[in-house]
Write a protein that holds these residues in place. Structure first.
Motif, PDB file in Angstrom:
ATOM      1  N   ARG A   1      26.729 -19.078 -35.862  1.00 36.04           N
ATOM      2  CA  ARG A   1      28.090 -18.906 -36.363  1.00 36.04           C
ATOM      3  C   ARG A   1      28.185 -19.676 -37.676  1.00 36.04           C
ATOM      4  NH1 ARG A   1      31.570 -16.686 -32.556  1.00 36.04           N
ATOM      5  NH2 ARG A   1      32.722 -16.356 -34.471  1.00 36.04           N
ATOM      6  N   TYR A   2      29.098 -19.241 -38.541  1.00 31.06           N
ATOM      7  CA  TYR A   2      29.193 -19.834 -39.879  1.00 31.06           C
ATOM      8  C   TYR A   2      30.587 -20.342 -40.176  1.00 31.06           C
ATOM      9  CZ  TYR A   2      24.629 -17.870 -40.799  1.00 31.06           C
ATOM     10  OH  TYR A   2      23.295 -17.595 -40.741  1.00 31.06           O
ATOM     11  N   LEU A   3      30.631 -21.458 -40.870  1.00 32.28           N
ATOM     12  CA  LEU A   3      31.896 -21.966 -41.392  1.00 32.28           C
ATOM     13  C   LEU A   3      31.642 -22.387 -42.842  1.00 32.28           C
ATOM     14  CD1 LEU A   3      34.386 -24.311 -39.623  1.00 32.28           C
ATOM     15  CD2 LEU A   3      33.787 -24.704 -42.007  1.00 32.28           C
ATOM     16  N   HIS A   4      32.308 -21.720 -43.767  1.00 31.75           N
ATOM     17  CA  HIS A   4      32.166 -22.065 -45.185  1.00 31.75           C
ATOM     18  C   HIS A   4      33.427 -22.799 -45.628  1.00 31.75           C
ATOM     19  CE1 HIS A   4      29.127 -18.858 -44.690  1.00 31.75           C
ATOM     20  NE2 HIS A   4      28.479 -19.508 -45.645  1.00 31.75           N
ATOM     21  N   HIS A   5      33.223 -24.010 -46.133  1.00 28.27           N
ATOM     22  CA  HIS A   5      34.386 -24.830 -46.506  1.00 28.27           C
ATOM     23  C   HIS A   5      34.618 -24.768 -48.017  1.00 28.27           C
ATOM     24  CE1 HIS A   5      31.626 -27.935 -47.941  1.00 28.27           C
ATOM     25  NE2 HIS A   5      30.986 -27.866 -46.804  1.00 28.27           N
ATOM     26  N   PRO A   6      35.800 -25.224 -48.468  1.00 29.95           N
ATOM     27  CA  PRO A   6      36.090 -25.160 -49.906  1.00 29.95           C
ATOM     28  C   PRO A   6      35.154 -26.073 -50.690  1.00 29.95           C
ATOM     29  CG  PRO A   6      37.979 -26.049 -48.679  1.00 29.95           C
ATOM     30  CD  PRO A   6      36.889 -25.805 -47.689  1.00 29.95           C
TER      31      PRO A   6
ATOM     32  N   ASP B   1      40.839 -24.336 -36.978  1.00 28.55           N
ATOM     33  CA  ASP B   1      41.440 -24.689 -35.706  1.00 28.55           C
ATOM     34  C   ASP B   1      40.325 -25.002 -34.716  1.00 28.55           C
ATOM     35  OD1 ASP B   1      43.237 -24.904 -33.554  1.00 28.55           O
ATOM     36  OD2 ASP B   1      42.825 -22.814 -33.027  1.00 28.55           O
ATOM     37  N   LEU B   2      40.289 -26.267 -34.304  1.00 28.81           N
ATOM     38  CA  LEU B   2      39.184 -26.729 -33.466  1.00 28.81           C
ATOM     39  C   LEU B   2      39.084 -25.953 -32.149  1.00 28.81           C
ATOM     40  CD1 LEU B   2      37.004 -28.897 -33.743  1.00 28.81           C
ATOM     41  CD2 LEU B   2      38.442 -30.389 -32.354  1.00 28.81           C
ATOM     42  N   ALA B   3      40.248 -25.649 -31.572  1.00 25.01           N
ATOM     43  CA  ALA B   3      40.227 -24.941 -30.283  1.00 25.01           C
ATOM     44  C   ALA B   3      39.584 -23.561 -30.453  1.00 25.01           C
ATOM     45  CB  ALA B   3      41.649 -24.801 -29.747  1.00 25.01           C
ATOM     46  N   THR B   4      39.913 -22.888 -31.567  1.00 22.15           N
ATOM     47  CA  THR B   4      39.331 -21.558 -31.818  1.00 22.15           C
ATOM     48  C   THR B   4      37.829 -21.676 -32.025  1.00 22.15           C
ATOM     49  OG1 THR B   4      41.382 -21.090 -32.994  1.00 22.15           O
ATOM     50  CG2 THR B   4      39.601 -19.497 -33.263  1.00 22.15           C
TER      51      THR B   4
ATOM     52  N   LEU C   1      33.110 -32.270 -37.775  1.00 16.44           N
ATOM     53  CA  LEU C   1      33.205 -31.181 -36.796  1.00 16.44           C
ATOM     54  C   LEU C   1      32.213 -31.372 -35.653  1.00 16.44           C
ATOM     55  CD1 LEU C   1      33.740 -28.000 -38.975  1.00 16.44           C
ATOM     56  CD2 LEU C   1      35.117 -28.683 -36.997  1.00 16.44           C
ATOM     57  N   ALA C   2      30.991 -31.792 -36.011  1.00 20.70           N
ATOM     58  CA  ALA C   2      29.970 -31.967 -34.966  1.00 20.70           C
ATOM     59  C   ALA C   2      30.437 -32.989 -33.936  1.00 20.70           C
ATOM     60  CB  ALA C   2      28.647 -32.400 -35.581  1.00 20.70           C
ATOM     61  N   ARG C   3      30.950 -34.106 -34.408  1.00 21.40           N
ATOM     62  CA  ARG C   3      31.377 -35.152 -33.462  1.00 21.40           C
ATOM     63  C   ARG C   3      32.606 -34.702 -32.684  1.00 21.40           C
ATOM     64  NH1 ARG C   3      26.727 -36.145 -33.704  1.00 21.40           N
ATOM     65  NH2 ARG C   3      25.814 -37.692 -35.101  1.00 21.40           N
ATOM     66  N   ALA C   4      33.492 -33.943 -33.343  1.00 21.37           N
ATOM     67  CA  ALA C   4      34.687 -33.450 -32.636  1.00 21.37           C
ATOM     68  C   ALA C   4      34.297 -32.423 -31.565  1.00 21.37           C
ATOM     69  CB  ALA C   4      35.673 -32.846 -33.626  1.00 21.37           C
ATOM     70  N   LEU C   5      33.213 -31.700 -31.807  1.00 21.42           N
ATOM     71  CA  LEU C   5      32.797 -30.632 -30.884  1.00 21.42           C
ATOM     72  C   LEU C   5      31.739 -31.101 -29.885  1.00 21.42           C
ATOM     73  CD1 LEU C   5      32.365 -27.806 -33.573  1.00 21.42           C
ATOM     74  CD2 LEU C   5      34.005 -27.716 -31.681  1.00 21.42           C
ATOM     75  N   GLY C   6      31.277 -32.338 -30.031  1.00 16.79           N
ATOM     76  CA  GLY C   6      30.190 -32.821 -29.188  1.00 16.79           C
ATOM     77  C   GLY C   6      28.876 -32.134 -29.535  1.00 16.79           C
ATOM     78  N   ALA C   7      28.683 -31.806 -30.814  1.00 18.90           N
ATOM     79  CA  ALA C   7      27.487 -31.084 -31.260  1.00 18.90           C
ATOM     80  C   ALA C   7      26.439 -32.047 -31.815  1.00 18.90           C
ATOM     81  CB  ALA C   7      27.878 -30.088 -32.345  1.00 18.90           C
TER      82      ALA C   7
ATOM     83  N   THR D   1      36.178 -22.249 -28.729  1.00 22.17           N
ATOM     84  CA  THR D   1      36.135 -21.014 -27.936  1.00 22.17           C
ATOM     85  C   THR D   1      35.046 -20.083 -28.468  1.00 22.17           C
ATOM     86  OG1 THR D   1      38.515 -21.238 -27.700  1.00 22.17           O
ATOM     87  CG2 THR D   1      37.576 -19.141 -27.006  1.00 22.17           C
ATOM     88  N   ALA D   2      34.972 -19.978 -29.808  1.00 19.44           N
ATOM     89  CA  ALA D   2      33.975 -19.086 -30.407  1.00 19.44           C
ATOM     90  C   ALA D   2      32.560 -19.502 -30.020  1.00 19.44           C
ATOM     91  CB  ALA D   2      34.130 -19.087 -31.926  1.00 19.44           C
ATOM     92  N   LEU D   3      32.371 -20.784 -29.776  1.00 18.49           N
ATOM     93  CA  LEU D   3      31.024 -21.287 -29.504  1.00 18.49           C
ATOM     94  C   LEU D   3      30.774 -21.569 -28.026  1.00 18.49           C
ATOM     95  CD1 LEU D   3      31.044 -23.539 -32.621  1.00 18.49           C
ATOM     96  CD2 LEU D   3      29.259 -21.867 -32.197  1.00 18.49           C
ATOM     97  N   THR D   4      31.691 -21.156 -27.193  1.00 23.36           N
ATOM     98  CA  THR D   4      31.545 -21.409 -25.749  1.00 23.36           C
ATOM     99  C   THR D   4      30.229 -20.822 -25.234  1.00 23.36           C
ATOM    100  OG1 THR D   4      33.913 -21.254 -25.492  1.00 23.36           O
ATOM    101  CG2 THR D   4      32.637 -21.112 -23.473  1.00 23.36           C
ATOM    102  N   GLY D   5      29.565 -21.612 -24.398  1.00 23.35           N
ATOM    103  CA  GLY D   5      28.351 -21.089 -23.763  1.00 23.35           C
ATOM    104  C   GLY D   5      27.082 -21.385 -24.535  1.00 23.35           C
TER     105      GLY D   5
END
Ligand code: GLU
Length: 298
Positions: free
Chosen positions: A234-239, A3-6, A42-48, A9-13
């Motif tokens: 922070r970590y995200l492990h995908h299938p 969930d992109l919003a979550t 994800l990077a482009r969606a998050l502006g990362a 939020t987790a990466l705020t700041g």
């Protein structure tokens, strides 16, 4: 569930910076394309920002043509680094050396002369985890010497983290691996050391990678803490990609390289669409351009 919003939020700041970090031990295949779809999407969606890191610490398996083909494949797919040049582990020996010196200075390392064979013959730990170092040289006070490996002292204690896809995780690096190797007997820096040091030095705040590496995360977090990292990534492990029989897709087995697919007439859009499907982001394979990847996460 992702969930992109979550995630946001987790990466705020924190400025969000992630990396695409292939090992330079082979050509890219669809498994890498799945990782790339997650990283750039994800990077482009998050502006990362995305750092391309060539993980060429394994000098025995490195070949220059792999590096060339990795960079050419990324270019072909339309996936670009946000830094002017890729980061190359072979350029960063001073970084790994400096970090090891800091760990040694704080009493967190020791030299070990155990051969692989001696370790294989050591009595098995209770859980049958034969990879766990039994601590043979931990308190021997050995000096640096030819063929000796540098290990980090890993005291018992859990590493807890919230994977952004899998939820709360608890790992016990001491039970899993024990005092693991930072520099091996022949003098090469290991994967765990290089990754923890690079993620720290390159200010990576979001690590996006396949579930096959999940069990290394506790070790890398421990190392990051020992190195004084205060804001942990922070970590995200995908299938992982599986073939129709359910096995993990591996370059050694049946996977064709992206170069093979290109020569068979695959377009970049077909590779990205297939990767999004294999990675569980689409119900079926379609054609996708690099610029459309963020929409997969919207
Ligand atoms: N170089 C590793 C691989 O290609 C990935 C390392 C990581 O993401 O931490 O499997």
């Amino acid at each position: 569930m992702l969930d992109l919003a979550t995630i946001r939020t987790a990466l705020t700041g924190t400025p969000i910076r992630t990396r695409f970090a292939p090992s330079v031990t082979g050509h890219l295949h669809l498994g890498h394309a799945v990782n790339a779809v997650y990283v750039w999407g994800l990077a482009r969606a998050l502006g990362a920002e995305v750092v391309v890191r060539l993980e060429d610490h394994d000098r025995g398996r490195f070949r220059p043509e792999f590096e060339e083909s990795i960079l050419a494949d990324l270019e072909w797919l339309g996936l670009r680094s946000d830094l002017p040049a890729p980061s190359r582990q072979s350029d960063h020996a001073d970084r790994y050396e400096g970090a090891a010196e800091r760990l040694s200075g704080s009493g967190h390392t020791f030299w070990c002369e155990c051969s692989r064979r001696m370790l294989a013959e050591a009595p098995e730990p209770p859980e049958g985890d034969t990879l766990r170092y039994p601590g043979t040289c931990r308190d021997r006070g050995l000096a640096e010497g030819a063929g000796r490996a540098l290990r980090v002292r890993i005291d018992p204690g859990e590493e807890r983290f919230e994977d952004l896809r899998l939820g709360p995780q608890v790992q016990d690096p001491s039970g899993q691996a024990g005092d693991f190797v930072l520099r091996d007997g022949p003098g090469h820096w290991t994967y765990q050391h290089c990754v923890a040091v690079d993620d720290l030095t390159e200010e990576i705040t979001l690590v996006i990678r396949g579930e096959d590496i999940l069990e290394s995360t506790g070790r890398q977090l421990r190392l990051a803490r020992l190195l004084g990292r205060t804001v942990l990534p922070r970590y995200l492990h995908h299938p992982l990609v599986t073939d129709p029989s359910g096995r993990k897709l591996s370059k050694k087995e049946f996977a064709k390289s992206l170069g093979d697919l290109r020569r068979e007439g695959w377009t970049p859009e077909r590779v990205l669409g297939e990767a999004a499907f294999l990675g569980g982001l689409l119900p079926r394979s379609t054609l996708i351009e690099a610029g459309q990847l963020p929409a997969l996460f919207a």
